[in-house]
Design an enzyme around this catalytic site. Structure first.
Site, PDB file in Angstrom:
ATOM      1  N   HIS A  98       0.796  -1.238   0.000  1.00  0.00           N
ATOM      2  CA  HIS A  98       0.000   0.000   0.000  1.00  0.00           C
ATOM      3  C   HIS A  98       0.822   1.278   0.000  1.00  0.00           C
ATOM      4  O   HIS A  98       0.506   2.234   0.723  1.00  0.00           O
ATOM      5  CB  HIS A  98      -0.933  -0.008   1.203  1.00  0.00           C
ATOM      6  CG  HIS A  98      -2.117  -0.922   1.068  1.00  0.00           C
ATOM      7  ND1 HIS A  98      -2.460  -1.527  -0.107  1.00  0.00           N
ATOM      8  CD2 HIS A  98      -3.030  -1.345   1.998  1.00  0.00           C
ATOM      9  CE1 HIS A  98      -3.530  -2.286   0.084  1.00  0.00           C
ATOM     10  NE2 HIS A  98      -3.912  -2.187   1.357  1.00  0.00           N
ATOM     11  N   HIS A 172      -9.855   2.884  -0.138  1.00  0.00           N
ATOM     12  CA  HIS A 172      -9.944   1.776   0.812  1.00  0.00           C
ATOM     13  C   HIS A 172     -11.130   1.954   1.781  1.00  0.00           C
ATOM     14  O   HIS A 172     -10.983   1.771   2.993  1.00  0.00           O
ATOM     15  CB  HIS A 172      -8.634   1.665   1.603  1.00  0.00           C
ATOM     16  CG  HIS A 172      -8.329   0.272   2.064  1.00  0.00           C
ATOM     17  ND1 HIS A 172      -9.176  -0.454   2.846  1.00  0.00           N
ATOM     18  CD2 HIS A 172      -7.277  -0.535   1.828  1.00  0.00           C
ATOM     19  CE1 HIS A 172      -8.661  -1.639   3.084  1.00  0.00           C
ATOM     20  NE2 HIS A 172      -7.506  -1.716   2.485  1.00  0.00           N
ATOM     21  N   GLU A 294     -11.677  -2.738  -3.370  1.00  0.00           N
ATOM     22  CA  GLU A 294     -10.502  -1.937  -3.762  1.00  0.00           C
ATOM     23  C   GLU A 294     -10.224  -2.129  -5.260  1.00  0.00           C
ATOM     24  O   GLU A 294      -9.416  -2.970  -5.671  1.00  0.00           O
ATOM     25  CB  GLU A 294      -9.291  -2.350  -2.922  1.00  0.00           C
ATOM     26  CG  GLU A 294      -9.492  -2.183  -1.422  1.00  0.00           C
ATOM     27  CD  GLU A 294      -8.475  -2.955  -0.606  1.00  0.00           C
ATOM     28  OE1 GLU A 294      -7.273  -2.891  -0.921  1.00  0.00           O
ATOM     29  OE2 GLU A 294      -8.893  -3.631   0.360  1.00  0.00           O
TER      30      GLU A 294
HETATM   31  C1  G6D Z   1      -4.311  -6.477   5.168  1.00  0.00           C
HETATM   32  O1  G6D Z   1      -4.065  -8.060   3.385  1.00  0.00           O
HETATM   33  C2  G6D Z   1      -4.875  -6.995   3.876  1.00  0.00           C
HETATM   34  C3  G6D Z   1      -4.927  -5.888   2.852  1.00  0.00           C
HETATM   35  O2  G6D Z   1      -5.514  -6.351   1.647  1.00  0.00           O
HETATM   36  C4  G6D Z   1      -5.755  -4.730   3.431  1.00  0.00           C
HETATM   37  O3  G6D Z   1      -5.800  -3.681   2.494  1.00  0.00           O
HETATM   38  C5  G6D Z   1      -5.112  -4.264   4.725  1.00  0.00           C
HETATM   39  O4  G6D Z   1      -5.031  -5.336   5.645  1.00  0.00           O
HETATM   40  C6  G6D Z   1      -5.973  -3.169   5.365  1.00  0.00           C
HETATM   41  O5  G6D Z   1      -2.957  -6.151   4.971  1.00  0.00           O
END
Ligand code: G6D
Length: 330
Positions: A98, A172, A294
């Site tokens: 991210h 998100h 997402e």
């Molecule tokens: C965890 O694996 C998930 C991700 O996909 C999510 O976006 C995040 O938590 C908030 O890492």
């Protein structure tokens, strides 16, 4: 550029109303008419906007309602090669997530324009400088949240770069059409026949698997809770075109949400639980409190030549449009 957290509110003539923060261009609330003639906030937001800046909240890694970038999702190998240069990225177990330690969700976006009228919109801008979080190229992003009269929230991202780079943006938001509790009783449909296979670190292997006959087969509308439902944190491969990509319904509030996007993938994520934070309106949440849609390119595309490219050329434009369209079923 402001260092103080600010919020902006717009609404349309049919009651849809949106609140956005400059921090992370975050959607803090999205009020939708329910079947009882009232309004329901269908996204999870925090009661105190200063909390979005707190190290404790950041350490949870929730990204509640925020724009994620420069690259949403996971990037393997601790970085990527581009034009014979390796770009190392902030990683844990060699996996970048991210956009890194201080991704776009933690940046102050500037308000470019806000309009309250037939087409109400909030326009935000962020410039990610060359080398920020390890990514090459000065990248300028324009983001417009628009409330359409048919009660859709349209999210439109455009971006340009002065040097070849990679980009994969998403929003998100954690949706709960009841505004509280769990989404297990929500009805869900996802128009996808394939899902990306991932390894034990949730990094795509480069292979797809067929959803048919598996818990990922959501082409027909059914409750999220079913016998073999074990949660989602997966990239659904979306059909080309402008058709419906997903649909979510709450019988309790009579709110239906349709998802449309021009992106090729959609990470559907259902957190097991959320910490007992102070949520907007005193809302309390339980097991499987929300579902995230997402919409994005395939994660780790730069490390998978067969995936749609995430490379942005200096003379190109990154164009991402996603809409969440709401109806009230009385
Ligand atoms: C965890 O694996 C998930 C991700 O996909 C999510 O976006 C995040 O938590 C908030 O890492």
């Amino acid at each position: 550029m402001s260092t103080r957290i600010k919020f902006y509110r717009i609404s349309n003539a049919n009651g849809l109303s949106l609140e956005v923060l400059n921090l992370g261009a975050t959607i803090r609330s999205l009020e939708v008419p329910n079947k009882d003639g009232g309004m329901t906030n269908v996204v999870i937001g925090l009661a105190n906007i200063e909390e979005y800046l707190s190290p404790e909240y950041w350490s949870l890694g929730y990204y509640l309602g925020s724009v994620v970038g420069r690259c949403a999702g996971r990037i393997s190998n601790g970085g990527f090669n581009l034009d014979n240069h390796f770009y190392p990225l902030a990683s844990s177990s060699n996996v970048h997530l991210h956009g890194g330690s201080l991704g776009f969700d933690k940046k102050m976006w500037s308000l470019k324009d806000i309009s309250q009228g037939v087409k109400s919109y909030i326009e935000l801008f962020y410039k990610s400088v060359d080398g920020e979080e390890g990514y090459p190229g000065n990248l300028e992003i324009n983001l417009r949240y628009t409330l359409l009269e048919d009660n859709a929230l349209e999210i439109r991202y455009t971006a340009k770069t002065d040097k070849r780079t990679i980009i994969n943006l998403t929003n998100h938001s954690y949706f709960n059409l009841d505004g509280q509790g769990s989404v297990l009783n929500h009805e869900l449909q996802i128009n996808s026949n394939h899902v990306l296979e991932t390894d034990q670190l949730n990094v795509p292997t480069g292979r797809l698997f067929t959803a048919k006959g598996t818990p990922y087969d959501r082409r027909k509308m059914k409750a999220i809770q079913e016998l073999n439902f074990n949660g989602f944190d997966d990239t659904f491969v979306l059909e080309e075109g402008n058709g419906l990509k997903a649909r979510l319904i709450s019988d309790k509030t009579g709110i239906e949400m349709e998802v449309y996007t021009n992106q090729k993938g959609m990470v559907v994520y259902t957190p097991e639980r959320l910490e007992k934070l102070e949520y907007l309106g005193g809302a309390e949440f339980s097991t499987i409190p929300a579902i995230c849609f997402e919409t994005q390119n395939f994660p780790d595309a730069i490390n998978n030549a067969i995936f749609p490219s995430a490379i942005l050329e200096p003379n190109d434009r990154y164009q991402h449009v996603t809409s969440f369209k709401f109806k009230t079923i009385t």
